[in-house]
Design an enzyme around this catalytic site. Structure first.
Site, PDB file in Angstrom:
ATOM      1  CB  CYS A   1      -0.929   0.002   1.211  1.00  0.00           C
ATOM      2  SG  CYS A   1      -2.156  -1.322   1.206  1.00  0.00           S
TER       3      CYS A   1
ATOM      4  CG  ASP B   1     -30.761   2.439   8.390  1.00  0.00           C
ATOM      5  OD1 ASP B   1     -30.068   2.464   7.351  1.00  0.00           O
ATOM      6  OD2 ASP B   1     -30.685   3.313   9.270  1.00  0.00           O
TER       7      ASP B   1
ATOM      8  CG  ASP C   1     -31.637   5.315   5.215  1.00  0.00           C
ATOM      9  OD1 ASP C   1     -31.976   6.404   4.732  1.00  0.00           O
ATOM     10  OD2 ASP C   1     -30.659   5.191   5.982  1.00  0.00           O
TER      11      ASP C   1
END
Length: 298
Positions: free
Chosen positions: A56, A137, A197
């Site tokens: 990374c 949700d 949602d």
């Protein structure tokens, strides 16, 4: 429905960066298939625990500045210099060291194509049950999603929960691939109208989460979003590409049809639930997901 471990795919791309070269978060996002994924690339890289095998540190900002690193900036500088990369005044010369010729299948482009196909299958004529509804949700802590379905029938609430790891980060326009596994599990036996949602028709490819859910599960669905991510407002209606795709009841209640319901019926449905406010059943679902995330119990 396509399921992708986007973390592993991103990490595999890093293995293509030659020694002595770097890439940018934006370059990785393009290799995934959408530059909008640049921020998500940064998040996924920050979650990498195998710093010895997944490099990374080779990912920097588009202006040549170094950006962050899970082991600290000093370690990032050390590793880059060990690769023979010059760093001057905290920046790397991208003209000299940049690699962006990734061999990729562009997974996000494949998901865009799938969304366009699903959008073509959505039905916006009324075929819904207004007496049996549910709201779903999902709340997250790191890569764990805590989801709750609140159903309401005969003046009684019922609750179901589902906890699962996700390997797909939040990327604008791709919420379905992050949250659908939770909704599928919770709502598989539900036969009423689903309130999600998120957006439905109001989406760059007309396939927000509510539409994706409604079509794949063949259920009537309505999207209720708390913020406007795309489009412009005219007389309450949300227009995108000169077409009314949603309606802003208030600044925190933006409605768009998902499947098997029209835009006008969606507006009336949500207004009847919330009296021009955010629907109580969605508030309950949200509060329950937060409680589940914090305590792992309800």
């Amino acid at each position: 429905m396509q399921s992708i471990d986007l973390y592993s795919y991103l990490y595999s791309l890093l293995g293509q960066i030659p020694e002595g070269m770097v890439t940018t978060y934006g370059d990785l996002a393009v290799a995934l298939g959408d530059v909008k994924a640049a921020r998500a690339c940064g998040y996924m890289l920050s979650r990498n625990n195998d710093t010895e095998n997944i490099p990374c540190y080779k990912v920097i900002m588009s202006d040549g500045s170094l950006g962050g690193y899970s082991l600290g900036i000093d370690e990032k500088i050390r590793r880059l210099r060990n690769d023979g990369i010059e760093i001057n005044n905290g920046r790397i010369d991208l003209k000299r060291y940049r690699f962006n010729n990734f061999d990729s299948s562009y997974p996000l482009k494949r998901l865009q194509e799938e969304q366009e196909k699903i959008a073509g299958l959505a039905v916006y004529s009324d075929d819904y049950n207004e007496d049996k509804i549910c709201a779903i949700d999902v709340s997250y802590k790191d890569e764990i999603g805590y989801s709750v379905m609140v159903s309401f029938e005969n003046n009684e609430y019922d609750f179901k929960t589902f906890i699962k790891e996700t390997r797909f980060p939040y990327i604008p326009g791709y919420l379905a691939y992050r949250e659908f596994p939770y909704i599928k599990e919770l709502g598989k036996n539900f036969d009423g109208t689903m309130i999600i949602d998120a957006n439905g028709l109001l989406h760059p490819r007309r396939c927000g989460l509510a539409t994706y859910v409604g079509v794949i599960m063949n259920k009537p669905s309505i999207g209720v979003a708390k913020s406007l991510l795309t489009g412009s407002i005219k007389n309450g209606y949300v227009y995108y590409n000169n077409m009314p795709l949603g309606y802003m009841i208030n600044s925190r209640t933006i409605v768009s049809p998902g499947n098997r319901i029209s835009l006008e019926s969606s507006i009336n449905f949500i207004r009847n639930l919330g009296k021009d406010h955010y629907p109580e059943i969605l508030k309950i679902a949200h509060d329950r997901t937060v409680a589940l995330r914090r305590n792992n119990i309800i």
